[in-house]
Design a protein around this motif. Sequence first.
Motif, PDB file in Angstrom:
ATOM      1  N   UNK A 285       0.836  -1.190   0.000  1.00 60.82           N
ATOM      2  CA  UNK A 285       0.000   0.000   0.000  1.00 60.82           C
ATOM      3  C   UNK A 285       0.869   1.237   0.000  1.00 60.82           C
ATOM      4  N   UNK A 286       0.528   2.176  -0.842  1.00 63.05           N
ATOM      5  CA  UNK A 286       1.208   3.455  -0.899  1.00 63.05           C
ATOM      6  C   UNK A 286       0.174   4.528  -0.719  1.00 63.05           C
ATOM      7  N   UNK A 287       0.472   5.526   0.072  1.00 60.47           N
ATOM      8  CA  UNK A 287      -0.545   6.497   0.437  1.00 60.47           C
ATOM      9  C   UNK A 287       0.045   7.887   0.436  1.00 60.47           C
TER      10      UNK A 287
ATOM     11  N   UNK B  44       7.141   1.689  -4.752  1.00 56.74           N
ATOM     12  CA  UNK B  44       8.062   0.717  -5.337  1.00 56.74           C
ATOM     13  C   UNK B  44       7.255  -0.428  -5.914  1.00 56.74           C
ATOM     14  N   UNK B  45       7.195  -0.500  -7.243  1.00 58.71           N
ATOM     15  CA  UNK B  45       6.443  -1.543  -7.913  1.00 58.71           C
ATOM     16  C   UNK B  45       7.401  -2.345  -8.793  1.00 58.71           C
ATOM     17  N   UNK B  46       7.625  -3.616  -8.491  1.00 63.86           N
ATOM     18  CA  UNK B  46       8.598  -4.427  -9.233  1.00 63.86           C
ATOM     19  C   UNK B  46       8.058  -4.915 -10.574  1.00 63.86           C
ATOM     20  N   UNK B  47       7.730  -3.995 -11.450  1.00 67.05           N
ATOM     21  CA  UNK B  47       7.225  -4.372 -12.776  1.00 67.05           C
ATOM     22  C   UNK B  47       8.365  -5.009 -13.566  1.00 67.05           C
TER      23      UNK B  47
ATOM     24  N   UNK C 106       4.403  -7.069 -10.670  1.00 60.57           N
ATOM     25  CA  UNK C 106       3.831  -6.300  -9.557  1.00 60.57           C
ATOM     26  C   UNK C 106       2.468  -6.830  -9.141  1.00 60.57           C
ATOM     27  N   UNK C 107       1.762  -7.507 -10.061  1.00 61.10           N
ATOM     28  CA  UNK C 107       0.443  -8.044  -9.753  1.00 61.10           C
ATOM     29  C   UNK C 107      -0.650  -6.997  -9.894  1.00 61.10           C
ATOM     30  N   UNK C 108      -1.740  -7.194  -9.158  1.00 61.46           N
ATOM     31  CA  UNK C 108      -2.880  -6.279  -9.210  1.00 61.46           C
ATOM     32  C   UNK C 108      -2.569  -5.034  -8.377  1.00 61.46           C
ATOM     33  N   UNK C 109      -2.526  -3.879  -9.025  1.00 57.17           N
ATOM     34  CA  UNK C 109      -2.257  -2.595  -8.366  1.00 57.17           C
ATOM     35  C   UNK C 109      -3.557  -1.801  -8.323  1.00 57.17           C
ATOM     36  N   UNK C 110      -3.836  -1.185  -7.169  1.00 59.15           N
ATOM     37  CA  UNK C 110      -5.083  -0.448  -6.992  1.00 59.15           C
ATOM     38  C   UNK C 110      -4.907   1.032  -7.342  1.00 59.15           C
ATOM     39  N   UNK C 111      -5.812   1.526  -8.166  1.00 54.05           N
ATOM     40  CA  UNK C 111      -5.864   2.936  -8.551  1.00 54.05           C
ATOM     41  C   UNK C 111      -7.219   3.497  -8.130  1.00 54.05           C
ATOM     42  N   UNK C 112      -7.195   4.616  -7.444  1.00 50.04           N
ATOM     43  CA  UNK C 112      -8.430   5.300  -7.035  1.00 50.04           C
ATOM     44  C   UNK C 112      -8.523   6.603  -7.823  1.00 50.04           C
TER      45      UNK C 112
END
Length: 317
Positions: A2-4, A111-114, A256-262
């Motif tokens: 989680x990144x906030x 940090x997203x390991x794409x 990175x898998x499923x990344x959440x975007x709001x």
Amino acid sequence: MSIDATPLPAGGDNRPKVSTDLLQVRHVTSYRYRMPVKFGPHRAMFRPHQTNDLNLTSFEITTTPDSTHRWMHDVFSNSRVVLDFSAAAPSEILTVACLFSVVRTTIHEQSFPILEFARTYPFAYPDEQWTDLQPTAQPEFDDADGMVEDWARSFFDLANGDTWGLLQAMNTGVHQGFHYVRREEPGVRSPRETLRRGEGSCRDFATLMIEGARRLGFAARFVTGYLYDPMADIKESGMKGAGATHAWVQIFLPGAGWIEFDPTNGLIASGNLIRTGVARTHAQAVPLEGSFKGAFEDFLGMDVEVDVTALAPTLYG
């Protein structure tokens, strides 16, 4: 992970990288009828997904009139409860109340390991992933004149071929380019209508970003749940979409898998999000649905109350 963007205590390089919150969610839905009616089964999706950064500590659901409960997992592994009112007498009201608490951990690092091949757009998903991802990459809505695809491709020009920059720009573009309105009626507007209006609810914004991402070949899913707004604890307006069920987006990136975007709030993998369901389409992620026996005009309306509050001060580490 989680990144906030939630403000952290001052301290330069000594700022904490992890924070933990104990949150409580109260969700009450009330239906009103002109005369006593008999209720059919109702299906609710209120139970959070337990993950490495979200732990459910308590959960209860009650109804008026009383009902029996049967739990199941749907095709997306969401926890659903079937509320059976067959033994209940007819009633002029139906209330479904859910109360639960969670421990939510937020990692304040982006940090997203794409994987290397997927960092540049366009890319192709590996065959072993594409078999499962393909249904979530198929557009749901008509776009005969290319209006939605043109909108999505406009962010490609801003990103200069960078996959992450493209998705980040689209997420920010919805947040900054559209006016948020809260809508109580069920369903979503089509992406084309949202583009024409220049406004929408969180459900509309999530649907627009999902459709735009799919038009570019990304695998994307609709997410439903709740939004914790720290400002609400001091009775001030902060994030958009708090005080009701919230909707956002998941996009799959290799490595990175499923990344959440709001897109409603311009957040990415935010610790403010409490996920209760994921689905291929918005219609598969309705928090509460059911039926009653009676005339259509017997239904007078519904009220929804959602409160997400902190039960303890944030713990930084």
